[in-house]
Design an enzyme around this catalytic site. Structure first.
Site, short mmCIF file in Angstrom:
data_model
loop_
_atom_site.label_atom_id
_atom_site.label_comp_id
_atom_site.label_asym_id
_atom_site.label_seq_id
_atom_site.Cartn_x
_atom_site.Cartn_y
_atom_site.Cartn_z
N LYS B 76 0.85 -1.19 0.00
CA LYS B 76 0.00 0.00 0.00
C LYS B 76 0.89 1.24 0.00
CE LYS B 76 -3.99 1.93 2.55
NZ LYS B 76 -4.92 1.71 3.68
N SER B 151 -9.78 1.54 2.59
CA SER B 151 -8.90 2.33 1.74
C SER B 151 -7.82 1.52 1.04
CB SER B 151 -8.25 3.41 2.59
OG SER B 151 -7.40 2.80 3.56
N SER B 175 -10.19 -0.81 6.75
CA SER B 175 -9.55 -0.61 5.45
C SER B 175 -8.78 -1.80 4.89
CB SER B 175 -8.60 0.59 5.52
OG SER B 175 -9.34 1.79 5.47
#
Lengths: 127, 489, 484
Positions: B76, B151, B175
């Protein structure tokens, strides 16, 4: 309605000097005003124009109506929980860990918007 | 090969059936082919990844490889990686080439894993759909017109589309678990403090926790073995003995491997909020657990309904402060024109942050401001305590809590983008876990109209190994997690 | 004319003597080139985190014990949020609702009077960096330069109650605090380098009024002289403003040392909403009783106790005792001098240290730690004055020689080699006196006619004849006998 924090403001003398103002927060029935949106935007250093402020105002009020479901709950006597764990702060030994600071500074300032002679440059600070 | 588990890939690398360079090249090719439709990656650097792969091959040849040596992992874009562009999904960090490695990145480097690329995400991890990214939304590989969740949506889409064997994510209010659910993956948020937050760009410090996104619980266990561990640079990192999170998975399979397990079913997870299709799949999964020997008990988390409200005070409050460092002075975006210092701040932040980030900074600024702190921030922290107490009470009656991860399957791109409150409510089942700091995992539990749904398992503090085993036994009995989106096999 | 009472409270930022910063491993050494002591944590790169330095906490505990404050078993770090270019995170980590030290008091010597100043609290926090406005290159016109070397330096902010009633009391407090923090080894006290900075909160009210007036806060006073001047000016200004029919508005002001005036700051005017909240990156600081006990055991005898002891042991006045305990080094020097000279000579020692040595140090701009004469040397010299070996005037010569002669020599060696011993022997002096009386019949006659002055002239003659070595007391005794 809750009074403001016991010792608000920038300085502990606020309380001592007897100039403490009780801000009665009117959250129960309140919605934000446009003026408040501008004030918090400035506190957060985010430029908003009038149209944006209006749009934001509507959204924030919707979000706050969600948030305010909390207010109905009686939490008297409940200890606020700031951390996910009940642990104490760990302490580091008083040791200097950096050795090649010239290389570090060069690496850090390579990505700086504006730097000169080892300094970060900003528009003139007025005190 | 792309359907291999991490253990199988490790074996293929160890037996020199394939080299890390070949494997990395294979995934880079897939990224080149599929990423244009998916937009799962913000940054790919083939040269750099292949150099790491070569080093891994040397290490494999020397015989000092670990399980993950040579395996490409997507990260990420919230994890700082030295000499890699690290944007956090924001224009604010559009030029930020990190001068240092996050703890998580260092741990993967030390294990010899290959950094395959940096994945797309909601800006500063604020979102549940990956639509708030400055670099455009990510599409769900199961339906390109739908969101992958967020996310950590880029990581989820990448693994689901087989553009990476596994990936990392972060979970502040769901997330990792919610995109895992929406993309048919296994994704775990460990107990707060198990993985170092050093170098992970902070959203809400008291809630943020990194974790793995992979195709099975067994893969998650291997990744967690690498990611977890004490870090003296993070004051909230827990100094615990090292543990092997896959230790329970090796026990022999049996017809009733979970005999004696007490699963708690909180009434609040089974009310009106959830779509009937998802609920049906969750009920079926619970039935499967009974087949595996578990018994279920009714439990209650009475304060859980307040979790969204408390979360949307605590997380924005911390975020408003955490994001104050993005001021255009030392790194990141600075507005091209301004009048003076204050104007430079205001314009840089207005132009550098997207709408959702600004919205949350404003909420956070407001709830911390003079006269409102007690009513909002302290009240939210008290409710946080009530929520944690609810879980503690429930865990007196059961070992694992089960419910849906997300109230619906993947929604359409743009469907909730204009309605923040609707978007926030999509995290209703995941947020409480972050507030309490507990570990949770989402695993695939079936499909509704061709879209995957997720089952959430929540355990008590430090029961990751147990949770992973409970997930693994289900995955031994079912094949939902092995399904691959069409066009990506 | 109305009588005004001045009310002053002081906040002092004391830089703690640590090697590394309060939340990072960067060095705190003074004087490095810009940003060479600013690591990833100090410049607040995205993702970095603070970890608390143990030594900074130890310093706070020492201070709390030294002022008899309460060491909090649990204290909390909070974020103070505001934007400023020398504040890299956009917040300062400080302590707010739960500080590490609560209460406490500091006895202060104001002239001959002792006053007890009550402390509100002392809390740990990090310093900010520095903004430079001058001396930047051509390309940096209209810019300020930011140096973050100081960012993250550990500070103890010590806050008093509004207990002081004059600039003199404020300065006396600041001096006492300055002496204490050096005494207990938590601060180097270097005011030029900013290790000890005071903010003075000043208000006035009509004499007899019990409510406080509106205060103005004078920021960043880094010398005792500026503290005095700034408060004096501020008080005059506030009185004049009110007597002219105006009112005081709460403000933060800066003192301009060149003009001697205070002026309100132009920036930070909207920054009064600091949005304090507990720092989620730091857990509560827990100090157990064992740690406190250990710190207490390691604490040196404190100035007040030392003062009491000097008064009791040496019979010194409160004033002398307070001067000799201005610093731990000075007090230790004095006591070492007494040890060398003998306890019975403590008062002479006090005089020599406070007068002769102090004058010499002042002239050479030296600290007691850099004294050109050791305590053993001075004590040895004083012993010779006390036992009559040399006269006081001779002793001054020996003192000067010792000061320029290095640590190897001693008073005894100089006295012996230069034959400076006092002549107290009656036989030798009687012979000399007889000679003189015979040679000066006029003077003798004058004395006998009642002129006391003539006696002194005769003593002077003897001293002159012995080049000052004669014991003047003995000479006058013998003379009186002869002339009786």
């Amino acid at each position: 309605m809750a009074p403001s924090r016991g010792c608000g403001g920038k300085n502990f003398y606020d309380t001592l000097y007897g100039s403490l103002v009780y801000h009665l927060s009117d959250f129960v029935t309140m919605s934000l005003t446009l003026e408040q949106v501008h004030r918090i935007a400035h506190l957060a250093r985010i430029e908003v124009d009038e149209a944006e402020a209006r749009r934001t105002l509507g959204q924030l009020n919707e979000i706050f109506s969600l948030i305010e479901t909390m207010q109905a709950v009686d939490t008297q006597g409940v200890e606020p929980m700031a951390h996910a764990q009940e642990l104490a702060q760990r302490l580091r030994p008083d040791c200097v860990t950096e050795n090649d600071q010239l290389a570090l500074r060069a690496a850090f300032q390579a990505i700086a918007p504006e730097a000169e002679a080892g300094l970060y440059l900003v528009p003139k600070v007025i005190e | 090969m792309i359907e291999f588990s991490l253990a199988e890939i490790a074996q293929a690398l160890a037996s020199r059936e394939i080299s890390s360079v070949e494997l990395t090249g294979l995934y880079l090719d897939r990224i080149a082919r599929h990423n244009p439709q998916l937009n799962a990656f913000i940054t790919v650097n083939a040269e750099r990844s292949l150099a790491q792969a070569r080093a891994a091959d040397d290490r494999l040849a020397r015989g000092d490889a670990q399980v993950l040596t040579g395996i490409p992992i997507a990260h990420k874009d919230i994890f700082c990686a030295r000499d890699w562009l690290t944007t956090c999904g924001s224009k604010m960090l559009g030029n930020f080439v990190s001068p240092y490695d996050a703890a998580v990145i260092s741990r993967f480097h030390e294990a010899g894993a290959v950094l395959l690329g940096k994945t797309n995400m909601d800006e500063f991890a604020m979102g549940s759909s990956t639509e708030t990214s400055f670099y455009g939304p990510t599409a769900n590989p199961w339906a390109l017109d739908r969101v992958p969740g967020g996310s950590s949506g880029g990581s989820a889409a990448a693994v689901a589309a087989r553009l990476a064997p596994a990936a990392t994510g972060t979970d502040t209010g769901g997330s990792i678990r919610q995109p895992a659910a929406l993309c048919n993956l296994s994704g775990m948020k460990p107990t707060y403090g198990v993985i170092s937050r050093y170098g992970m760009i902070a959203f809400a410090s008291s809630l943020d926790q990194a974790g793995p996104l992979a195709r099975s619980a067994a893969d998650c266990a291997l990744l967690l073995n690498c990611m977890a561990g004490f870090d003296e640079r993070d004051s909230t990192s827990l100094d615990r003995p090292r543990e092997d999170f896959s230790r329970e998975l090796t026990a022999a399979a049996s017809s009733r491997p979970l005999a004696g397990l007490r699963i708690g079913l909180p009434e609040q997870f089974f009310g009106d909020g959830c779509s009937p299709e998802v609920m049906q799949l969750v009920e079926a999964a619970i039935a499967e657990y009974r087949n595996l020997g578990a018994e279920t008990v009714a439990v209650s988390l009475p304060s859980m309904q307040l979790s969204v409200a408390a979360y949307y005070v605590i997380a924005p409050a911390e975020a408003s402060s955490n994001l104050a460092r993005f001021d255009g002075v030392r790194y990141g975006y600075r507005a091209p024109a301004y009048d003076d210092l204050t104007d430079m701040y205001c314009k840089s932040r207005a132009q550098g942050f997207g709408a959702e980030v600004k919205r949350r900074i404003l909420i956070g600024t407001y709830v911390l401001s003079h006269g409102y702190y007690d009513a909002y921030y302290l009240q939210a922290q008290r409710i946080r305590r009530l929520i944690a107490s609810d879980f503690a009470e429930a865990f007196r009656q059961c070992e694992v809590i089960i419910g849906p991860t997300s109230p619906s399957t993947a929604f359409r791109l743009g469907e909730k983008a204009a309605d923040p409150v609707q978007m926030y409510l999509s995290d209703i089942y995941t947020i409480a876990v972050n507030l309490a700091g507990l570990p949770g995992i989402s695993i695939p539990c079936g499909f509704a109209a061709g879209l995957p749904a997720g089952l959430q398992l929540i355990g008590n503090y430090f029961t990751e190994a147990r949770l992973l085993n409970v997930a693994h036994r289900y995955q031994q009995a079912t094949d939902w997690h092995l399904q691959c989106p069409a066009g990506h096999a | 004319m109305k009588q005004w009472e001045v009310v002053i409270g002081i906040e002092t930022h004391v830089q703690l003597s640590t090697r590394a910063k309060i939340f990072s491993g960067s060095s705190t050494a003074f004087g490095a080139a810009p940003n060479l002591q600013a690591n990833a944590v100090d410049i607040a790169l995205p993702g970095v985190l603070p970890v608390l330095n143990r030594r900074a906490v130890e310093c706070a505990i020492r201070f709390g014990l030294a002022v008899d404050g309460e060491i909090a078993a649990k204290s909390v770090f909070a974020r103070k949020n505001y934007f400023y270019p020398d504040l890299p995170k956009g917040y300062q980590i400080s302590q707010y609702e739960l500080p590490v030290v609560r209460g406490g008091r500091l006895p202060v010597q104001v002239g001959e009077r002792e006053k007890m100043i009550a402390l509100t609290r002392a809390h740990l926090e990090e310093d900010a960096g520095k903004s430079l406005h001058e001396g930047l290159g051509q390309a940096a016109q209209g810019r300020s330069g930011i140096d973050l070397n100081r960012a993250g330096t550990p500070l103890l902010e010590i806050v008093t109650e509004p207990d002081m009633r004059s600039a003199a009391e404020a300065v006396a407090y600041a001096r006492a605090l300055h002496a204490l923090v050096r005494w207990i080894g938590i601060c180097d006290g270097n005011m030029q380098e900013g290790s000890f900075r005071c903010d003075a909160n000043v208000s006035i009210r009509p004499a007899g009024e019990t409510l406080f007036g509106t205060r103005r806060e004078i920021k960043n006073l880094n010398s005792f002289r500026f503290l005095q001047q700034a408060i004096d000016y501020e008080v005059r200004w506030q009185i004049a403003t009110i007597e002219d029919g105006g009112s005081i508005e709460q403000a933060t002001v800066l003192f301009d040392a060149d003009s001697g005036e205070t002026r309100a700051m132009r920036s930070k005017e909207d920054a009064h909403d600091y949005r304090y909240f507990p720092d989620p990156d730091l857990l509560p600081l827990v100090i157990d009783r064992q740690w406190v006990a250990q710190a207490r055991a390691e604490l040196p005898e404190l100035p007040a106790a030392r003062r009491e002891r000097l008064m009791a042991d040496s019979g010194l006045s409160a004033y002398d005792a307070s001067i000799l305990t201005a610093s731990l080094d000075l007090a230790n020097y004095y006591e070492a001098t007494v040890t060398a000279a003998g306890k019975e000579n403590a008062k002479i020692c006090a005089n020599w240290v406070m007068v002769d040595l102090a004058a010499r140090l002042h002239r050479e701009d030296r600290d007691i730690g850099e004294s050109p004469i050791s305590a053993a040397q001075l004590g040895g010299l004083i012993a010779r004055i006390a036992d009559g070996t040399i006269s006081t005037s001779m002793a001054r010569k020996v003192f000067d020689e010792l000061c320029s002669g290095g640590q190897a020599s001693s008073a005894d060696a100089i006295i012996a080699s230069q034959g400076l011993q006092q002549i107290s022997d009656s036989g030798a002096l009687t012979a000399l006196i007889d000679e003189l009386l015979a040679a000066n019949p006029g003077m003798v006659a004058e004395f006998r006619s009642g002129r006391e002055k003539a006696f002194n002239a005769l003593v002077g003659q003897v001293m002159k004849a012995t080049r000052g070595q004669a014991n003047p007391q003995r000479v006058s005794e013998l003379l009186r006998q002869k002339l009786a």
